[in-house]
Design a protein around this motif. Structure first.
Motif, PDB file in Angstrom:
ATOM      1  N   ASN A 124       0.849  -1.188   0.000  1.00 31.71           N
ATOM      2  CA  ASN A 124       0.000   0.000   0.000  1.00 31.71           C
ATOM      3  C   ASN A 124       0.889   1.245   0.000  1.00 31.71           C
ATOM      4  OD1 ASN A 124      -3.012  -0.897   0.596  1.00 31.71           O
ATOM      5  ND2 ASN A 124      -1.657  -2.232   1.787  1.00 31.71           N
ATOM      6  N   THR A 125       0.690   2.107  -0.973  1.00 30.64           N
ATOM      7  CA  THR A 125       1.488   3.324  -1.141  1.00 30.64           C
ATOM      8  C   THR A 125       0.552   4.516  -1.297  1.00 30.64           C
ATOM      9  OG1 THR A 125       1.520   3.166  -3.559  1.00 30.64           O
ATOM     10  CG2 THR A 125       3.259   1.971  -2.338  1.00 30.64           C
ATOM     11  N   PRO A 126       1.086   5.737  -1.224  1.00 33.97           N
ATOM     12  CA  PRO A 126       0.228   6.895  -1.508  1.00 33.97           C
ATOM     13  C   PRO A 126      -0.429   6.816  -2.877  1.00 33.97           C
ATOM     14  CG  PRO A 126       2.251   7.617  -0.445  1.00 33.97           C
ATOM     15  CD  PRO A 126       2.415   6.144  -0.721  1.00 33.97           C
ATOM     16  N   ASN A 127       0.276   6.215  -3.868  1.00 33.32           N
ATOM     17  CA  ASN A 127      -0.291   6.078  -5.206  1.00 33.32           C
ATOM     18  C   ASN A 127      -1.521   5.174  -5.201  1.00 33.32           C
ATOM     19  OD1 ASN A 127      -0.372   6.188  -8.175  1.00 33.32           O
ATOM     20  ND2 ASN A 127       0.402   4.086  -8.087  1.00 33.32           N
ATOM     21  N   THR A 128      -1.425   4.004  -4.542  1.00 28.33           N
ATOM     22  CA  THR A 128      -2.577   3.109  -4.508  1.00 28.33           C
ATOM     23  C   THR A 128      -3.720   3.710  -3.704  1.00 28.33           C
ATOM     24  OG1 THR A 128      -1.666   1.917  -2.596  1.00 28.33           O
ATOM     25  CG2 THR A 128      -1.127   1.063  -4.789  1.00 28.33           C
ATOM     26  N   ASN A 157      -4.392   6.911  -3.307  1.00 32.15           N
ATOM     27  CA  ASN A 157      -4.994   8.009  -4.068  1.00 32.15           C
ATOM     28  C   ASN A 157      -5.955   7.505  -5.138  1.00 32.15           C
ATOM     29  OD1 ASN A 157      -3.614   9.949  -2.608  1.00 32.15           O
ATOM     30  ND2 ASN A 157      -1.922  10.098  -4.075  1.00 32.15           N
ATOM     31  N   GLN A 158      -5.775   6.242  -5.565  1.00 33.96           N
ATOM     32  CA  GLN A 158      -6.666   5.659  -6.558  1.00 33.96           C
ATOM     33  C   GLN A 158      -7.823   4.893  -5.918  1.00 33.96           C
ATOM     34  OE1 GLN A 158      -4.717   3.842 -10.088  1.00 33.96           O
ATOM     35  NE2 GLN A 158      -2.795   4.453  -9.143  1.00 33.96           N
ATOM     36  N   ASP A 161       5.980  -1.089 -12.810  1.00 32.25           N
ATOM     37  CA  ASP A 161       6.159   0.372 -12.794  1.00 32.25           C
ATOM     38  C   ASP A 161       5.328   1.044 -11.712  1.00 32.25           C
ATOM     39  OD1 ASP A 161       3.621   0.090 -13.788  1.00 32.25           O
ATOM     40  OD2 ASP A 161       4.000   1.103 -15.707  1.00 32.25           O
ATOM     41  N   GLY A 162       4.686   0.237 -10.868  1.00 31.31           N
ATOM     42  CA  GLY A 162       3.884   0.793  -9.776  1.00 31.31           C
ATOM     43  C   GLY A 162       2.441   1.056 -10.137  1.00 31.31           C
ATOM     44  N   GLN A 163       2.086   0.863 -11.424  1.00 31.03           N
ATOM     45  CA  GLN A 163       0.704   1.080 -11.832  1.00 31.03           C
ATOM     46  C   GLN A 163      -0.161  -0.084 -11.363  1.00 31.03           C
ATOM     47  OE1 GLN A 163      -0.616   3.885 -13.414  1.00 31.03           O
ATOM     48  NE2 GLN A 163       1.422   4.634 -12.815  1.00 31.03           N
TER      49      GLN A 163
END
Length: 302
Positions: free
Chosen positions: A111-115, A117-118, A152-154
């Motif tokens: 779990n990251t800020p990117n995940t 935020n989505q 790529d983290g996507q």
């Protein structure tokens, strides 16, 4: 294809656990995955404790013996679900999908800020291929969904099939094909196995052999998928082992392996298969007035 049935034994329970792990010798263990070098992953626990302690573990093979290591944790219960041929491992820890690196075996929260935020909360990581692609299940804006986490983290949501409202992703192969189940409501009768070829494609239904629900749990790179089909009106254990063959045109053939294997065993569920056609199966047979359950291996006859 005609298959021979072999009743497997069990991975020996270690007689002594390294005291630095703070685990007593009296533990149970469950295997979850194995790679081509013989590394095995799973979880171990201490029976009779309250709450039950469950830790993620790896058995490393040195060519002669297996050495048990307890993996680092985010706290709480843990399990290691899969290991790829590079030694990268995934699973879950304290309710979060995690990754363990192949060198130090340190745990990393997926779990990251990117995940976040989505709209994602990643709960289970169930498989990782040699390219480093990870699949599992979490919630997307509160909805239970399977995910593909790319290198790529996507992050990609596995497409729903038909009238399904949620799904889960169990396995990914080296070509990026993902399998799992989708559901259009509560109860076993609502589950349907699927196959998905990755971003830009739609999910494909894997038909049940019982005209009921199904679940896919393992696959090879030879276009074979294994799992189980549920018997209508039955319980969670009333299933038959199902093999799905996909030909070059994409046509899917579903087979109840009980109809092609001459055995005293009732084959309940396929858990995985390899490129040689070997199939791991859970089965049962009559034993002393009841039933005996075993892990089984199906090997094609030459």
């Amino acid at each position: 294809t005609d298959h021979a049935v072999i009743a497997s034994g069990y991975l020996p329970r270690p007689e002594l656990i390294d005291p630095n792990t703070a685990l007593p010798a009296d533990v149970y263990s469950v295997t979850r995955g194995v790679n081509n070098t013989g590394t095995i992953v799973g979880n171990a626990g201490v029976p009779g404790t309250s709450p039950n302690v469950q830790l993620a573990v790896v058995w490393d093979f040195d060519g002669k013996n297996y050495q048990l290591e307890v993996l680092s944790s985010l706290g709480g219960d843990d399990s290691c679900s899969a290991v790829n041929n590079l030694g990268e491992m995934v699973g879950w820890s304290n309710g979060k999908a995690v990754y363990w690196d192949p060198v130090l075996h340190q745990v990393h929260d997926l779990n990251t800020p990117n995940t976040a935020n989505q709209g994602w909360s990643l709960i289970y990581a169930d498989d990782i291929n040699d390219a480093g692609q990870i699949v599992g299940t979490g919630t997307l804006n509160g909805q239970y969904r399977g995910f593909l986490l790319d290198t790529d983290g996507q992050i990609h949501a596995v497409p729903l099939i038909g009238t399904a409202i949620d799904n889960a992703a169990y396995k990914i192969d080296e070509f990026g094909r993902v399998i799992g189940w989708a559901s259009d409501g509560p109860g076993l009768d609502s589950m349907q196995a699927y196959s998905w070829d990755g971003p830009g494609t739609t999910s494909t239904v894997l038909p049940s052999v019982t005209d009921s629900s199904s679940l896919a749990s393992g696959m090879s790179e030879q276009n074979q998928i294994v799992g189980r089909s549920y018997i209508p009106g039955g319980t969670a254990s009333d299933t038959v082992t199902t093999l799905w063959d996909i030909d070059a045109s994409g046509q899917i053939t579903a087979t109840d392996l009980n109809t092609v294997v001459d055995s005293k065993w009732t084959l309940l569920s396929g858990t995985d298969c390899n490129n040689a056609g070997w199939i791991l199966v859970d089965g049962k047979r009559s034993y002393r007035g009841g039933f005996r359950w075993n892990a089984l291996l199906l090997i094609p006859r030459q």
